[in-house]
Design a protein around this motif. Sequence first.
Motif, mmCIF file in Angstrom:
data_model
loop_
_atom_site.group_PDB
_atom_site.id
_atom_site.type_symbol
_atom_site.label_atom_id
_atom_site.label_comp_id
_atom_site.label_asym_id
_atom_site.label_seq_id
_atom_site.Cartn_x
_atom_site.Cartn_y
_atom_site.Cartn_z
ATOM 1 N N ASP A 208 0.831 -1.208 0.000
ATOM 2 C CA ASP A 208 0.000 0.000 0.000
ATOM 3 C C ASP A 208 0.869 1.263 0.000
ATOM 4 O O ASP A 208 0.519 2.275 -0.607
ATOM 5 N N MET A 209 2.062 1.195 0.648
ATOM 6 C CA MET A 209 2.944 2.350 0.680
ATOM 7 C C MET A 209 3.586 2.573 -0.689
ATOM 8 O O MET A 209 3.688 3.716 -1.168
ATOM 9 N N VAL A 210 4.019 1.483 -1.340
ATOM 10 C CA VAL A 210 4.600 1.595 -2.675
ATOM 11 C C VAL A 210 3.572 2.141 -3.655
ATOM 12 O O VAL A 210 3.883 2.950 -4.535
ATOM 13 N N GLN A 211 2.317 1.708 -3.505
ATOM 14 C CA GLN A 211 1.256 2.200 -4.379
ATOM 15 C C GLN A 211 1.044 3.696 -4.196
ATOM 16 O O GLN A 211 0.805 4.430 -5.159
ATOM 17 N N LYS A 212 1.158 4.178 -2.962
ATOM 18 C CA LYS A 212 1.003 5.609 -2.716
ATOM 19 C C LYS A 212 2.122 6.409 -3.385
ATOM 20 O O LYS A 212 1.896 7.517 -3.874
ATOM 21 N N VAL A 213 3.339 5.855 -3.400
ATOM 22 C CA VAL A 213 4.434 6.522 -4.099
ATOM 23 C C VAL A 213 4.063 6.686 -5.574
ATOM 24 O O VAL A 213 4.287 7.739 -6.180
ATOM 25 N N SER A 214 3.491 5.641 -6.142
ATOM 26 C CA SER A 214 3.073 5.697 -7.547
ATOM 27 C C SER A 214 1.981 6.736 -7.766
ATOM 28 O O SER A 214 2.005 7.489 -8.744
ATOM 29 N N ASP A 215 1.033 6.800 -6.849
ATOM 30 C CA ASP A 215 -0.107 7.711 -7.008
ATOM 31 C C ASP A 215 0.279 9.173 -6.817
ATOM 32 O O ASP A 215 -0.262 10.059 -7.482
ATOM 33 N N TYR A 216 1.243 9.435 -5.904
ATOM 34 C CA TYR A 216 1.529 10.812 -5.525
ATOM 35 C C TYR A 216 2.770 11.398 -6.205
ATOM 36 O O TYR A 216 3.072 12.561 -5.991
ATOM 37 N N GLU A 217 3.511 10.623 -6.977
ATOM 38 C CA GLU A 217 4.693 11.156 -7.651
ATOM 39 C C GLU A 217 4.295 12.302 -8.582
ATOM 40 O O GLU A 217 3.482 12.122 -9.499
ATOM 41 N N ALA A 218 4.868 13.480 -8.329
ATOM 42 C CA ALA A 218 4.445 14.689 -9.049
ATOM 43 C C ALA A 218 5.416 15.128 -10.133
ATOM 44 O O ALA A 218 5.023 15.794 -11.081
ATOM 45 N N VAL A 219 6.686 14.784 -9.998
ATOM 46 C CA VAL A 219 7.673 15.276 -10.953
ATOM 47 C C VAL A 219 7.676 14.441 -12.226
ATOM 48 O O VAL A 219 7.545 14.955 -13.324
ATOM 49 N N HIS A 220 7.831 13.109 -12.062
ATOM 50 C CA HIS A 220 7.816 12.201 -13.207
ATOM 51 C C HIS A 220 6.723 11.163 -12.975
ATOM 52 O O HIS A 220 6.899 10.256 -12.165
ATOM 53 N N PRO A 221 5.590 11.252 -13.665
ATOM 54 C CA PRO A 221 4.536 10.253 -13.484
ATOM 55 C C PRO A 221 5.075 8.846 -13.728
ATOM 56 O O PRO A 221 5.850 8.606 -14.660
ATOM 57 N N ILE A 222 4.669 7.919 -12.896
ATOM 58 C CA ILE A 222 5.126 6.539 -13.003
ATOM 59 C C ILE A 222 4.223 5.799 -13.982
ATOM 60 O O ILE A 222 3.001 5.777 -13.827
ATOM 61 N N ARG A 223 4.825 5.160 -14.972
ATOM 62 C CA ARG A 223 4.057 4.576 -16.075
ATOM 63 C C ARG A 223 3.463 3.225 -15.717
ATOM 64 O O ARG A 223 2.322 2.934 -16.064
ATOM 65 N N ASN A 224 4.241 2.377 -15.054
ATOM 66 C CA ASN A 224 3.774 1.027 -14.762
ATOM 67 C C ASN A 224 4.562 0.466 -13.586
ATOM 68 O O ASN A 224 5.422 1.144 -13.018
ATOM 69 N N TRP A 225 4.300 -0.801 -13.246
ATOM 70 C CA TRP A 225 4.966 -1.399 -12.099
ATOM 71 C C TRP A 225 6.459 -1.603 -12.346
ATOM 72 O O TRP A 225 7.272 -1.531 -11.428
ATOM 73 N N THR A 226 6.834 -1.845 -13.604
ATOM 74 C CA THR A 226 8.259 -1.986 -13.921
ATOM 75 C C THR A 226 8.988 -0.666 -13.675
ATOM 76 O O THR A 226 10.095 -0.629 -13.107
#
Length: 442
Positions: A208-226
């Motif tokens: 759940d914490m890793v998912q929040k990093v993905s959701d809240y990243e503001a500088v470079h949007p995260i494309r996928n799990w890789t």
Amino acid sequence: MTVFKKVLRRVTEYLITFHLKAFKVKKKYLHLLASPNIRKHFHVHSRMMNGGPEPPLDRIMHFLESIFTSTDVSVLSSESKCKQFCNFYSHLPEEEKMIFLKLLSQHYGVNQNSERGEAILLKAEERLRNSLISQYQTLFSKIGRIEGGVKFLVDMRADILTHLPSVSCDKEVAHMRTLNTTIRDLLALWFSVGFLKLRRITWESPCDMVQKVSDYEAVHPIRNWTDLKRRVGPYRRCFVFTHKSMPREPSIITSQPAAVKQDENSYNADSDSSSEDPLRITTAVFYSITSTQKASGESLDRPLLLESEITGLKAVMEQETSNVLELFKGVLSTTNWVTNQVLCTEMKNPLMRLCARYLYIEKRRGYALNSVANFHLGNGAVMWRINWLADTSMRGLNQSCGMMVNYRYFLDNTMENSRRYLETHYIEAPEELVSIATQSDS
């Protein structure tokens, strides 16, 4: 016998007053000598006059004066002063703590002129304090303890700030501002440094914490799990703040993955290996890498383009025009210029200079105009370096012409850097960056 006691008392008071004046102690502390617990410490004054240690009363008074007369120029200085206060009191001997508390309570509360007036004022102050606690403040304090409650209050404050400009009635505006201030103060209390816990996020962290990093990243949007796995993998450092009192609802205040540099000129230390090689790490990572904004507009005190830059652009631009500035803006309205190597080379100097000028020179009320720059500089960072074409994604080119800026934190200097910026608006930056920002035709 009565006359003798009066004479003895007058002589004692005279001697004590003489000692106090000799050490420049304020007159407002003279009446404290009526307390036996304080009076017994004055025998050390004679030792002090002969080079002995400073007496407890003087030492405590001097410390309290330094605490309450110094101004808080930043969060760092405020926290430092609070730590000094706690440390000083905690290390006092038990017999001196009462002196400290008496001085604190009697001379750093509300100003009073007499014992009777003091008692009345203190009672009134207590009644006033209780009456000023609004009903919704009590409710909000309880809401903050439930799951999702803090986010609810943040969203509510966002609604207040959104709709406040549309309120025309002065009375309603005053009520809304008071409501906003109440929520703001509660959030400031809950999210002070003492209630936050800094955690590093890796691929092995809770899902759940890793998912929040993905959701809240503001500088470079995260494309996928890789992509996410690479961001928190080897040669990367990602940290989040979580709230200690709300373990079920982590509050991510900042989440900006940043690489540990393998060399000073590498900005993307990607690696496919599952572990780090310590020998490949030569420098520490800059704290954050943030996109700049395009510098545009002509209502500035200096022209956007220098004569030398105009000459160079005219030579490579395909269209014949006398207004190079308009053509320059037209080129920036698309991203095709990046694929034209010759044009890209000529665009580098004006864009790097305008970016440096925007970040380093352009100000708002004396502080950096760019909000991200103002944030990092206020925290004591150094405006370290501007990186040409560091982000050539569509988003990066549209937001900042592909440029990015590093803010570097030298821990030994952050307090002093923060103080200088907040007090004198001085921006700490290397000579190379300052030189780029101040280029001219002359």
